[in-house]
Design an enzyme around this catalytic site. Structure first.
Site, PDB file in Angstrom:
ATOM      1  N   PRO A   1       0.755  -0.996   0.205  1.00  0.00           N
ATOM      2  CA  PRO A   1      -0.002   0.164   0.072  1.00  0.00           C
ATOM      3  C   PRO A   1       0.924   1.268  -0.213  1.00  0.00           C
ATOM      4  O   PRO A   1       1.922   1.287   0.811  1.00  0.00           O
ATOM      5  CB  PRO A   1      -0.709  -0.257   1.311  1.00  0.00           C
ATOM      6  CG  PRO A   1      -0.789  -1.503   1.747  1.00  0.00           C
ATOM      7  CD  PRO A   1       0.644  -2.059   1.116  1.00  0.00           C
TER       8      PRO A   1
ATOM      9  N   GLY B   1       2.646   3.610   5.606  1.00  0.00           N
ATOM     10  CA  GLY B   1       3.668   3.008   6.749  1.00  0.00           C
ATOM     11  C   GLY B   1       4.107   1.699   6.485  1.00  0.00           C
ATOM     12  O   GLY B   1       4.721   1.095   7.306  1.00  0.00           O
TER      13      GLY B   1
ATOM     14  N   GLY C   1       6.418   0.937   3.983  1.00  0.00           N
ATOM     15  CA  GLY C   1       7.700   1.119   3.056  1.00  0.00           C
ATOM     16  C   GLY C   1       7.833   0.975   1.592  1.00  0.00           C
ATOM     17  O   GLY C   1       8.843   0.614   1.015  1.00  0.00           O
ATOM     18  N   SER C   2       6.729   1.413   0.868  1.00  0.00           N
ATOM     19  CA  SER C   2       6.476   1.040  -0.406  1.00  0.00           C
ATOM     20  C   SER C   2       7.875   1.790  -1.159  1.00  0.00           C
ATOM     21  O   SER C   2       7.934   1.093  -2.294  1.00  0.00           O
ATOM     22  CB  SER C   2       5.225   1.448  -0.826  1.00  0.00           C
ATOM     23  OG  SER C   2       4.771   2.852  -0.592  1.00  0.00           O
TER      24      SER C   2
ATOM     25  N   ALA D   1      10.716   2.897  -0.072  1.00  0.00           N
ATOM     26  CA  ALA D   1      12.028   2.105  -0.194  1.00  0.00           C
ATOM     27  C   ALA D   1      12.016   0.947  -0.866  1.00  0.00           C
ATOM     28  O   ALA D   1      13.011   0.533  -1.452  1.00  0.00           O
ATOM     29  CB  ALA D   1      12.132   2.092   1.325  1.00  0.00           C
ATOM     30  N   ALA D   2      10.658   0.198  -0.609  1.00  0.00           N
ATOM     31  CA  ALA D   2      11.050  -1.236  -1.396  1.00  0.00           C
ATOM     32  C   ALA D   2      11.258  -0.994  -2.917  1.00  0.00           C
ATOM     33  O   ALA D   2      11.797  -1.818  -3.456  1.00  0.00           O
ATOM     34  CB  ALA D   2       9.579  -1.903  -1.103  1.00  0.00           C
TER      35      ALA D   2
ATOM     36  N   ASP E   1      13.440   2.366   7.438  1.00  0.00           N
ATOM     37  CA  ASP E   1      12.738   1.651   6.389  1.00  0.00           C
ATOM     38  C   ASP E   1      13.851   0.948   5.336  1.00  0.00           C
ATOM     39  O   ASP E   1      13.582  -0.115   5.054  1.00  0.00           O
ATOM     40  CB  ASP E   1      11.895   2.572   5.459  1.00  0.00           C
ATOM     41  CG  ASP E   1      10.529   2.896   6.218  1.00  0.00           C
ATOM     42  OD1 ASP E   1      10.547   2.767   7.566  1.00  0.00           O
ATOM     43  OD2 ASP E   1       9.698   3.210   5.461  1.00  0.00           O
TER      44      ASP E   1
HETATM   45  O1  PMV Z   1       7.251   5.470   6.440  1.00  0.00           O
HETATM   46  P1  PMV Z   1       6.628   5.291   7.791  1.00  0.00           P
HETATM   47  O2  PMV Z   1       5.302   5.749   7.582  1.00  0.00           O
HETATM   48  O3  PMV Z   1       6.598   3.440   8.223  1.00  0.00           O
HETATM   49  O4  PMV Z   1       7.182   5.904   8.924  1.00  0.00           O
HETATM   50  C1  PMV Z   1       8.437   5.840   9.449  1.00  0.00           C
HETATM   51  C2  PMV Z   1       8.700   5.887  10.673  1.00  0.00           C
HETATM   52  C3  PMV Z   1       9.132   7.318  11.464  1.00  0.00           C
HETATM   53  O5  PMV Z   1       9.575   6.958  12.797  1.00  0.00           O
HETATM   54  C4  PMV Z   1       7.767   8.032  11.826  1.00  0.00           C
HETATM   55  C5  PMV Z   1      10.037   8.084  10.427  1.00  0.00           C
HETATM   56  C6  PMV Z   1      11.163   7.579  10.507  1.00  0.00           C
HETATM   57  O6  PMV Z   1      11.985   8.222   9.558  1.00  0.00           O
HETATM   58  O7  PMV Z   1      11.721   6.888  10.965  1.00  0.00           O
END
Ligand code: PMV
Length: 315
Positions: free
Chosen positions: A101, A105, A107-108, A110-111, A152
């Site tokens: 998704p 949250g 990690g789309s 980065a993946a 991530d």
């Molecule tokens: O990308 P997300 O939505 O899983 O958020 C990352 C987690 C945070 O701690 C909020 C930001 C970070 O860079 O670590």
């Protein structure tokens, strides 16, 4: 036509989001059921220098030269080319697809970067190391998110449960006893950079209060690591509940996330919390093999757009 493909998993944060940006430890685990995939193909008949980019999931069909240099798909290729000392990017077609998704949250972004870096470098016979892949994916995250902690790109590159402290070498976790999580999606997209920016503003106004919250979160992540490594899985549930409470105090939960967390607990989950930046995206619930079905059903009935049941184990 020669083709090179690579894929990378999604992820969730088990403990420590937000506090991790302020130097506290966090734990993240890969979610192998969802993946981003990249395929690089070379057609000897194609126009020299023409790099086509196809990402049908986001309606993108373009060429590298048409994208701004800081577009994530362009940035990842330029960064890879520079690390590999390429004078130019050879003509090819890069297809990207993902069932992770977006802005949830998981990690789309980065993946997608990790999958492209691996497929592209393999296609040129110059496999980047995990360390290079993670670093380059981090640099692309910086373009989108400002000051990401790096969690991530790390968990997604290594595709293993990680104990992460910003700026320190990555540590993978020994999972003594596998355990299961149900992930419930609010269906609400949330911008990590704006939630992280709001936390920063609140921290600037009340730094002692926020430092106290971050310390407690950091302690939970450290205890969570011990529980995972010693196999005392039952203790993780109350820790997740407490972490959720601290995230609420930071102002990053939402009525939808709180509601799904409550629904999961009422359906028998051992603990539940939001996961990731918050305000939308996903929540996670710790479940036993006996109640995972009931928890995911209850979440879907309560409005989760979809659920994923995933097992955390050493991969
Ligand atoms: O990308 P997300 O939505 O899983 O958020 C990352 C987690 C945070 O701690 C909020 C930001 C970070 O860079 O670590």
């Amino acid at each position: 036509m020669p083709a090179f493909s690579a894929s990378a998993p999604g992820k969730i944060i088990l403990f420590g989001e937000h506090a991790v940006v302020y130097g506290r430890p966090a734990i993240a685990v890969p979610v192998l059921q969802v993946r981003a995939k990249a395929i690089v193909t070379f057609d000897p008949r194609s126009t020299p220098g023409l790099v086509k980019l196809l990402a049908p999931d986001i309606g993108l069909e373009t060429t590298l030269s048409e994208l701004p240099e800081n577009h994530p798909l362009a940035a990842v290729l330029w960064k890879a080319a520079s690390t590999m000392n390429l004078s130019h990017i050879p003509a090819c077609t890069i297809q990207v697809s993902s069932n992770i998704p977006i802005a949830g949250g998981m990690g789309s972004g980065a993946a997608v970067s990790v999958a492209i870096l691996r497929a592209f470098s393999a296609s040129l016979g110059h496999l980047l190391t995990d360390e290079q892949v993670s670093q380059l994916a981090y640099e692309v995250e910086v373009i989108h998110h400002g000051i990401p902690s790096g969690i991530d790109n790390s968990v997604i590159t290594y595709a293993r449960p990680v104990y992460f402290v910003k700026g320190k070498p990555i540590e993978t976790l020994q999972v003594k006893r596998p355990f299961s999580l149900v992930i419930g999606d609010t269906g609400i997209q949330s911008s990590t950079s704006s939630v992280v920016g709001d936390v920063r503003q609140a921290w600037e106004k009340a730094s002692d209060h926020f430092e106290g919250l971050f310390d407690k979160v950091g302690e939970i992540a450290a205890s969570g690591r011990k529980s995972i490594e010693s196999g005392s899985i039952e203790t993780l549930g109350p820790m997740m509940d407490e972490n959720h409470d601290l995230l609420r105090k930071m102002g990053v939960s939402s009525s939808e996330l709180d509601m799904l967390v409550d629904v999961a607990r009422s359906a028998g989950a051992l603990g539940a919390k939001l996961s990731g930046a918050g305000r939308g995206g996903n929540m996670i619930a710790l479940v036993s093999p006996e109640n995972s079905g009931a928890v995911s059903k209850a979440l879907e009935q309560a409005g989760a757009t979809h659920t994923i049941t995933t097992e955390v184990r050493e991969t």
